[in-house]
Design a protein around this motif. Sequence first.
Motif, PDB file in Angstrom:
ATOM      1  N   PRO A   1      -4.662  -2.672  13.295  1.00  0.00           N
ATOM      2  CA  PRO A   1      -4.104  -2.185  11.668  1.00  0.00           C
ATOM      3  C   PRO A   1      -3.072  -1.442  11.886  1.00  0.00           C
ATOM      4  CG  PRO A   1      -6.059  -0.891  12.536  1.00  0.00           C
ATOM      5  CD  PRO A   1      -5.926  -1.889  13.513  1.00  0.00           C
ATOM      6  N   ARG A   2      -2.044  -1.861  10.967  1.00  0.00           N
ATOM      7  CA  ARG A   2      -0.811  -1.143  10.925  1.00  0.00           C
ATOM      8  C   ARG A   2      -0.726  -0.296   9.502  1.00  0.00           C
ATOM      9  NH1 ARG A   2       2.276  -2.436  15.119  1.00  0.00           N
ATOM     10  NH2 ARG A   2       1.782  -4.360  16.415  1.00  0.00           N
ATOM     11  N   GLY A   3      -1.675   0.363   9.160  1.00  0.00           N
ATOM     12  CA  GLY A   3      -1.872   1.068   7.910  1.00  0.00           C
ATOM     13  C   GLY A   3      -0.651   1.824   7.529  1.00  0.00           C
ATOM     14  N   GLN A   4       0.169   2.275   8.242  1.00  0.00           N
ATOM     15  CA  GLN A   4       1.212   3.305   7.813  1.00  0.00           C
ATOM     16  C   GLN A   4       2.576   2.337   7.716  1.00  0.00           C
ATOM     17  OE1 GLN A   4       1.886   6.816  10.591  1.00  0.00           O
ATOM     18  NE2 GLN A   4      -0.087   7.491   9.626  1.00  0.00           N
ATOM     19  N   SER A   5       2.646   1.227   8.364  1.00  0.00           N
ATOM     20  CA  SER A   5       3.940   0.495   8.078  1.00  0.00           C
ATOM     21  C   SER A   5       3.787  -0.423   6.881  1.00  0.00           C
ATOM     22  CB  SER A   5       4.254  -0.347   9.450  1.00  0.00           C
ATOM     23  OG  SER A   5       3.169  -1.269   9.460  1.00  0.00           O
ATOM     24  N   LEU A   6       2.755  -0.642   6.347  1.00  0.00           N
ATOM     25  CA  LEU A   6       2.722  -1.508   5.298  1.00  0.00           C
ATOM     26  C   LEU A   6       1.911  -0.919   4.365  1.00  0.00           C
ATOM     27  CD1 LEU A   6       1.933  -4.951   7.080  1.00  0.00           C
ATOM     28  CD2 LEU A   6       3.972  -4.426   5.955  1.00  0.00           C
ATOM     29  N   HIS A   7       1.986  -1.340   2.949  1.00  0.00           N
ATOM     30  CA  HIS A   7       1.039  -0.968   1.617  1.00  0.00           C
ATOM     31  C   HIS A   7      -0.152  -1.594   1.801  1.00  0.00           C
ATOM     32  CE1 HIS A   7      -0.299   0.404  -2.047  1.00  0.00           C
ATOM     33  NE2 HIS A   7      -0.392  -0.735  -2.441  1.00  0.00           N
ATOM     34  N   VAL A   8      -1.215  -0.889   2.209  1.00  0.00           N
ATOM     35  CA  VAL A   8      -2.781  -1.309   2.447  1.00  0.00           C
ATOM     36  C   VAL A   8      -3.320  -0.868   1.076  1.00  0.00           C
ATOM     37  CG1 VAL A   8      -4.357  -1.621   3.996  1.00  0.00           C
ATOM     38  CG2 VAL A   8      -2.091  -1.478   4.648  1.00  0.00           C
ATOM     39  N   PRO A   9      -4.356  -1.866   0.650  1.00  0.00           N
ATOM     40  CA  PRO A   9      -4.874  -1.177  -0.602  1.00  0.00           C
ATOM     41  C   PRO A   9      -6.220  -0.445  -0.069  1.00  0.00           C
ATOM     42  CG  PRO A   9      -5.439  -3.707  -0.152  1.00  0.00           C
ATOM     43  CD  PRO A   9      -4.184  -3.227   0.630  1.00  0.00           C
ATOM     44  N   LYS A  10      -6.972   0.154  -0.952  1.00  0.00           N
ATOM     45  CA  LYS A  10      -8.095   0.964  -0.867  1.00  0.00           C
ATOM     46  C   LYS A  10      -9.219  -0.092  -0.322  1.00  0.00           C
ATOM     47  CE  LYS A  10      -9.382   4.325  -3.383  1.00  0.00           C
ATOM     48  NZ  LYS A  10     -10.016   5.062  -4.448  1.00  0.00           N
ATOM     49  N   GLY A  11      -9.869   0.224   0.661  1.00  0.00           N
ATOM     50  CA  GLY A  11     -10.975  -0.448   1.439  1.00  0.00           C
ATOM     51  C   GLY A  11     -12.295   0.214   1.529  1.00  0.00           C
TER      52      GLY A  11
END
Length: 374
Positions: A177-187
């Motif tokens: 996962p690259r949660g900081q480099s991309l906009h990732v929705p709530k999971g």
Amino acid sequence: MLNFPSNRVGWDLQAVGILAVLGEGNIKINALLICLSRTCLLPHLLPAPQGLLVERRARTLQAEEDIIVRSIFSGNVIDGLGYFANILHGPGDGDYVCRVIDLEENPDESYETPCFHLRNLSPLNVIAVSSFLLSIGLVVWAAVIQDGAAVVGIILMSMASPLLCVGSYWKLFLPVPRGQSLHVPKGDVIFRTPSECITVVHCNEAVARAVYFPPRRLHYVFKSWLGLSIGGIGGGLTMIGGIIMLSNSTWTMQAALVVAYALLNIAYWFAAVISLRMPRVFWHWRIKAAIQETQGESYLHVLWLAIQASRTTSWALQGDFIPQMDYWKDWLAVAESHIDDNLWDYQTALQDAIRRQQDKAAETFNRNTSGNQT
């Protein structure tokens, strides 16, 4: 009067054969972790190597059963709380407890590797390398005292381990996962245990997929049944030959092997206990978990706390969180409108919902009765 052998020649150390196959339970507990590391392919003495033999390969990592994990927003559903979720926070054991867990990736660590990976200095790796060095030392000692049976026996027993591991050697592939480099929705996810403990997890979609919804299938290096069969047959025959040779070695080498196998059995016993109690010693992960628990008075109270924590009631209608009765659905609709009201009387609201449904049922019954009379 008790009599004992007066010299070492009188002592029979055939117990070396027993010690070589003793401790199978400890090996079985750690079999998957043993076969995940490349150190399993090192020739080394292993107590009860037959514990690595399996009738069929494991297809997935062990999961906590009787739990259905649901994504609150994306709709993902999976049976069983996964292996790595168990490592991070476990299913929760308390009766009538609401747990709120915040999971996030550690910003201080590299994002080039999966969230979980086996430590290079995990106890099983240390034991395997130490056993490899011990095996070399014992072979050299046996050669120095010209004990041919011991030399051949130790080599055969040391080769049995990698042969038995070949068929079950596997690799772990997890998403990165690259949660900081991309906009990732709530999971956010939610699940309930049989003890009526409801857990609400706040995380992004990338972390949810890595922890709760990863690909669970194990990727074996030798995929055909032939690799498993050859490894099992070769390892089994090698182990039998090794035990025969060790049983015919000199008293000195048998005594040394008794000590060696006793120490290895103790080491793998501790490794089995640690793997169950202290998984962080084996695994490294770059996800932080903050856990807050609230003791509820009843399941209704826990349900209300979970609704406040998740900020929605949509999940409650999808699983077995509530009975499929109209008054429960009525109560949920009212509960969602009071999420921010900490003083809301959820018990009285349920009683009111039951009363409304009873009144509707009575009204419908009276209407139908009047119509039939007419």
